[in-house]
Motif scaffolding. Structure first.
Motif, PDB file in Angstrom:
ATOM      1  N   ALA A 664       0.855  -1.189   0.000  1.00 37.93           N
ATOM      2  CA  ALA A 664       0.000   0.000   0.000  1.00 37.93           C
ATOM      3  C   ALA A 664       0.894   1.244   0.000  1.00 37.93           C
ATOM      4  O   ALA A 664       1.588   1.520   0.973  1.00 37.93           O
ATOM      5  CB  ALA A 664      -0.922   0.002   1.209  1.00 37.93           C
ATOM      6  N   LYS A 665       0.861   1.976  -1.104  1.00 38.00           N
ATOM      7  CA  LYS A 665       1.778   3.097  -1.301  1.00 38.00           C
ATOM      8  C   LYS A 665       1.152   4.434  -0.913  1.00 38.00           C
ATOM      9  O   LYS A 665       1.788   5.272  -0.273  1.00 38.00           O
ATOM     10  CB  LYS A 665       2.196   3.125  -2.774  1.00 38.00           C
ATOM     11  N   GLN A 666      -0.090   4.640  -1.321  1.00 36.17           N
ATOM     12  CA  GLN A 666      -0.759   5.901  -1.024  1.00 36.17           C
ATOM     13  C   GLN A 666      -2.247   5.650  -0.867  1.00 36.17           C
ATOM     14  O   GLN A 666      -2.859   4.927  -1.668  1.00 36.17           O
ATOM     15  CB  GLN A 666      -0.507   6.920  -2.146  1.00 36.17           C
ATOM     16  N   ILE A 667      -2.844   6.245   0.153  1.00 33.91           N
ATOM     17  CA  ILE A 667      -4.255   6.062   0.462  1.00 33.91           C
ATOM     18  C   ILE A 667      -4.943   7.420   0.359  1.00 33.91           C
ATOM     19  O   ILE A 667      -4.541   8.376   1.025  1.00 33.91           O
ATOM     20  CB  ILE A 667      -4.445   5.466   1.869  1.00 33.91           C
ATOM     21  N   THR A 668      -5.972   7.506  -0.491  1.00 40.38           N
ATOM     22  CA  THR A 668      -6.653   8.784  -0.749  1.00 40.38           C
ATOM     23  C   THR A 668      -8.151   8.611  -0.539  1.00 40.38           C
ATOM     24  O   THR A 668      -8.878   8.264  -1.479  1.00 40.38           O
ATOM     25  CB  THR A 668      -6.366   9.274  -2.180  1.00 40.38           C
ATOM     26  N   VAL A 678      -6.661   3.626  -3.509  1.00 37.13           N
ATOM     27  CA  VAL A 678      -5.410   3.129  -2.941  1.00 37.13           C
ATOM     28  C   VAL A 678      -4.471   2.827  -4.098  1.00 37.13           C
ATOM     29  O   VAL A 678      -4.833   2.119  -5.041  1.00 37.13           O
ATOM     30  CB  VAL A 678      -5.614   1.860  -2.090  1.00 37.13           C
ATOM     31  N   CYS A 679      -3.294   3.405  -4.042  1.00 36.63           N
ATOM     32  CA  CYS A 679      -2.240   3.123  -5.007  1.00 36.63           C
ATOM     33  C   CYS A 679      -1.292   2.119  -4.371  1.00 36.63           C
ATOM     34  O   CYS A 679      -0.761   2.357  -3.276  1.00 36.63           O
ATOM     35  CB  CYS A 679      -1.510   4.405  -5.377  1.00 36.63           C
ATOM     36  N   TRP A 680      -1.098   0.992  -5.052  1.00 38.30           N
ATOM     37  CA  TRP A 680      -0.246  -0.084  -4.537  1.00 38.30           C
ATOM     38  C   TRP A 680       1.048  -0.147  -5.344  1.00 38.30           C
ATOM     39  O   TRP A 680       1.021  -0.137  -6.583  1.00 38.30           O
ATOM     40  CB  TRP A 680      -0.950  -1.435  -4.657  1.00 38.30           C
ATOM     41  N   THR A 694       8.033  -3.361 -12.610  1.00 35.03           N
ATOM     42  CA  THR A 694       7.513  -2.505 -11.544  1.00 35.03           C
ATOM     43  C   THR A 694       6.338  -1.712 -12.098  1.00 35.03           C
ATOM     44  O   THR A 694       6.317  -1.338 -13.272  1.00 35.03           O
ATOM     45  CB  THR A 694       8.576  -1.519 -11.034  1.00 35.03           C
ATOM     46  N   TYR A 695       5.369  -1.431 -11.257  1.00 31.68           N
ATOM     47  CA  TYR A 695       4.211  -0.635 -11.669  1.00 31.68           C
ATOM     48  C   TYR A 695       3.381  -0.308 -10.441  1.00 31.68           C
ATOM     49  O   TYR A 695       3.631  -0.813  -9.332  1.00 31.68           O
ATOM     50  CB  TYR A 695       3.359  -1.380 -12.698  1.00 31.68           C
ATOM     51  N   ASP A 696       2.411   0.573 -10.632  1.00 29.48           N
ATOM     52  CA  ASP A 696       1.455   0.920  -9.582  1.00 29.48           C
ATOM     53  C   ASP A 696       0.097   0.358  -9.962  1.00 29.48           C
ATOM     54  O   ASP A 696      -0.351   0.517 -11.102  1.00 29.48           O
ATOM     55  CB  ASP A 696       1.337   2.436  -9.410  1.00 29.48           C
ATOM     56  N   VAL A 697      -0.548  -0.287  -9.011  1.00 33.24           N
ATOM     57  CA  VAL A 697      -1.911  -0.793  -9.181  1.00 33.24           C
ATOM     58  C   VAL A 697      -2.860   0.179  -8.493  1.00 33.24           C
ATOM     59  O   VAL A 697      -2.633   0.570  -7.345  1.00 33.24           O
ATOM     60  CB  VAL A 697      -2.061  -2.199  -8.580  1.00 33.24           C
TER      61      VAL A 697
END
Length: 707
Positions: A664-668, A678-680, A694-697
């Motif tokens: 869990a990278k960023q929670i908005t 949620v950006c994972w 690598t990527y963001d889900v």
């Protein structure tokens, strides 16, 4: 301070809104010699109000913004501030007609008033939307990727934006009393910086009416908006490096303000939008009879007559092929004669109103006379007082009104200094001829920096040559042709998504430009530290920071089983390995139709310097990764709505294995909905711990979920 009205005043005094209350001078202050400035109806000369700030404590106003205003806005996240702008826009939408009625007194027609009022409300809507779509729901904005500053990754750095700790002083011109305020206020508000508005005296009563509506709405936090109705000559004395000034007006006033010690030595941020001798260039292909010629003439006439030419973006220099100068002048004159009806905006059929004041009318006439003295000649129109339509519908010459006929000037010397250096801020444009593309570029550049230019052509090569030739001299360039003539917002209409400003004479500043203008009200700071500390500061997980890996033996610990109320940045899951077989690669190729040789032809793949032989499709690996990290049962994760920043780094041949780590990278959280984004951070590795991809889900996750 007194909040009582000045009893001795013979007319209504336009109040200021300061320290969260309405303020007018004491009767003694208002009665002082020279304390009151009169404001009159632009069409009739009727005395409307008086303006004075005699006795106003400007230092207290600034301190209130820095303390109460900063606290009120700081209690809100960026998304909450943006949502308030949307609410404010919706509220003002219901009061447009009463603002139109006031606007008519400034000489503005219904169309002019819509540009000002509706345009200003539109800016609020735009920033209310962009603030929630493009910025985090937090108090800090991360800019750019993390920079690794040590070999082991324990020391890293990046840039962040945080709001400046002072006030945004916004000094506005008379021509757009609503839009001029709201286009500055909106980005400052999203950034979290309180605003002090100083409108121009001739039309400040319209700004006061808008501010009154905004205050009465109850939407704004305390101290976030203050209004100074009248002189504020010593306001810059109260500012320091914490504050910023956004100015719109004359270059002479801007230069005076920029020379203030608190700007020169004290670090006050200063941006300005000033005089601008904007140009419109008609390409060689735009001959009479073409759609480009017609669109060009329409644009020039529009810019001469909307707001009676009182626009910082109006076309002052009409640059056309030398052989058709007379054709262009005649076409402009014919369209003005056919389409333009000058008069009181409250009269039926009027399309061009008065200038803002008789003083402004005198200034424009003086400027035209100076241009004629410098070699220009009036090719169409007149400086004589025109016959106009009065409010009652009759036609007459109104001695107390600020009416003026559109004027077109022509020049024999196309490089005359006055032509490219003197602005008549009214319904005036000069038509000049060029003999080559290079000369057209040179003439446009002689304006020494402009807000906007139009390039009108249907020839791609001409569009490229002219646009690239003049771009560095302008803040904005409109490329006009038959394809966008009907849909274009026009030469003179700044849009909130794109920057408004220009180099040199135009002030050298920038306003608007979407999120760019929000960041103008923030400080960019480089922060350095460990990944854990940067994660703590920004609320965004950084590579190398602690992860909270779920226990594979406990399905309830999987991050996908957590609602936003439970999920924390750094929560993660790490999958088992899955081996890639040649049969899997072949099946994927056949099923999808992606039979690129690297996945199907051993010999050709091995000859490629990037591959060891047949390798798995990148999208196969991403698909498998989803299967490795997804928790399949219904839960708080409601939907996957995309991937970002996908990179394939290491090829995976048959026989290798992959695993994925999802963090869990960023929670908005969304302010208005029962879910958030949620950006994972997703990392695919092979059996040797080499990074494969690598990527963001991106997922939508419920704020609450039944246990």
């Amino acid at each position: 301070m007194t909040t009582a009205a000045a009893e001795s005043a013979q007319t209504t005094i336009v109040p200021s809104y300061v320290l969260d209350g309405w303020w007018t001078p004491s009767s003694e202050a208002a009665g002082a010699a020279g304390a009151l400035a009169e404001v009159r109806d632009a069409s009739t000369g009727e005395l409307l109000a008086a303006v004075s700030t005699e006795g106003l404590d400007l230092g207290a106003v600034v301190r209130h913004g820095r303390s109460v205003g900063q606290a009120g806005l700081g209690a809100l996240t960026i998304h909450e501030r943006a949502l308030k702008l949307k609410e404010l826009a919706q509220f003002l939408n219901g009061h447009r007609n009463e603002l139109y009625e006031l606007s008519y007194k400034t000489g503005a027609t219904k169309l002019d008033s819509m540009v000002d009022v509706d345009g200003g409300i539109g800016v609020l809507f735009t920033f209310g939307s962009k603030g929630r779509r493009e910025l985090p729901n937090s108090h800090v904005i991360v800019e750019g990727p993390m920079e690794v500053l040590s070999r082991d990754g324990s020391f890293v750095g990046e840039h962040i934006y945080s709001r400046i700790p002072g006030v945004a002083v916004q000094i506005n011109a008379f021509n757009f009393p609503v839009w001029g305020m709201l286009e500055k206020l909106a980005p400052a508000f999203v950034a979290g910086v309180p605003t002090i508005v100083k409108p121009a005296t001739p039309t400040g009563y319209v700004t006061e009416a808008v501010v009154r509506l905004m205050i009465d709405s109850g939407i704004l936090p305390a101290g976030s908006l203050q209004l100074i109705s009248g002189s504020a000559r010593t306001l810059l004395d109260e500012l320091d490096y914490r504050d910023m000034v956004s100015f719109t007006g004359s270059a002479s006033t801007a230069n005076l303000l920029k020379s203030h010690p608190n700007v020169v030595h004290g670090g006050v941020r200063f941006t300005s939008e000033t005089d601008s001798l904007n140009a419109a260039i008609l390409g060689p292909d735009g001959v009479p009879g073409t759609p480009e010629f017609d669109a060009f003439v329409r644009s020039v006439v529009t810019e001469m007559t909307v707001k009676a030419g009182q626009k910082c973006t109006a076309i002052r220099r009409t640059i056309v092929p030398a052989g058709i100068v007379d054709d262009v002048v005649a076409a402009i004159g014919a369209r003005v004669a056919e389409k333009v009806v000058i008069g009181d905006p409250r009269a039926e059929g009027v399309t061009m109103g008065a200038l803002a004041s008789v003083g402004q009318l005198a200034d424009v006439r003086d400027a035209v006379e100076s241009l004629v003295a410098a070699g220009g000649r009036i090719a169409w129109g007149s400086l004589d007082a025109p016959e106009v339509v009065t409010a009652g519908g009759a036609k007459a010459v109104v001695s107390d009104g600020a009416f003026m006929s559109p004027v077109v000037l022509a020049w024999d010397d196309v490089r005359a200094a006055a032509l490219h250096g003197t602005e008549a801020f009214g319904p005036v444009s000069s038509v000049v001829g060029y003999s080559s593309i290079e000369e057209a570029i040179e003439l446009a550049a002689l304006g020494a920096g402009s807000l906007v230019a139009t390039v009108c052509t249907n020839d791609p090569a001409t569009a490229q040559a002219l646009t690239l030739g003049i771009a560095s001299h302008h803040g904005r360039v409109l490329v006009l042709n038959r394809e966008d003539a009907r849909t274009s917002t026009g030469h003179g209409s700044p849009v909130p998504h794109l920057v408004h400003g220009g180099p040199g004479r135009a002030g050298g500043g920038e306003e608007l430009g979407g999120i760019r203008s929000v960041k103008h009200h923030m400080q960019r700071t480089a922060i350095q530290g460990s990944p854990n500390m940067l994660t703590a500061v920004t609320g965004v997980w950084h590579k190398g920071a602690d992860r909270h890996l779920a226990d594979p033996a406990d399905p309830s610990a999987h991050p996908f089983r957590k609602s936003l109320a439970e999920l924390r940045v750094g929560d993660a899951v790490r999958s088992e390995l899955r081996q890639v077989a040649l049969e899997d690669i072949t099946a994927f190729a056949n099923e999808t139709g992606d039979r690129f040789y690297a996945h199907t032809n051993e010999e050709a793949a091995a000859a490629n310097p990037f591959f060891p032989g047949i390798v798995a499709h990148g999208y196969l690996l991403v698909s498998w990764a989803a299967g490795l990290f997804v928790s399949p049962e219904p839960g708080p994760v409601l939907a996957n709505y995309g991937l970002e920043n996908l990179r394939f780094l290491t090829p995976v041949p048959a026989g290798d294995s992959i695993r994925v780590t999802l963090t869990a990278k960023q929670i908005t959280p969304r302010v208005t909905d029962e879910y958030g984004e949620v950006c994972w951070d997703a990392v695919i590795e092979n059996q040797n711990d080499e990074i494969v991809a690598t990527y963001d889900v991106l997922t939508l996750v419920a704020k609450e979920w039944p246990a």
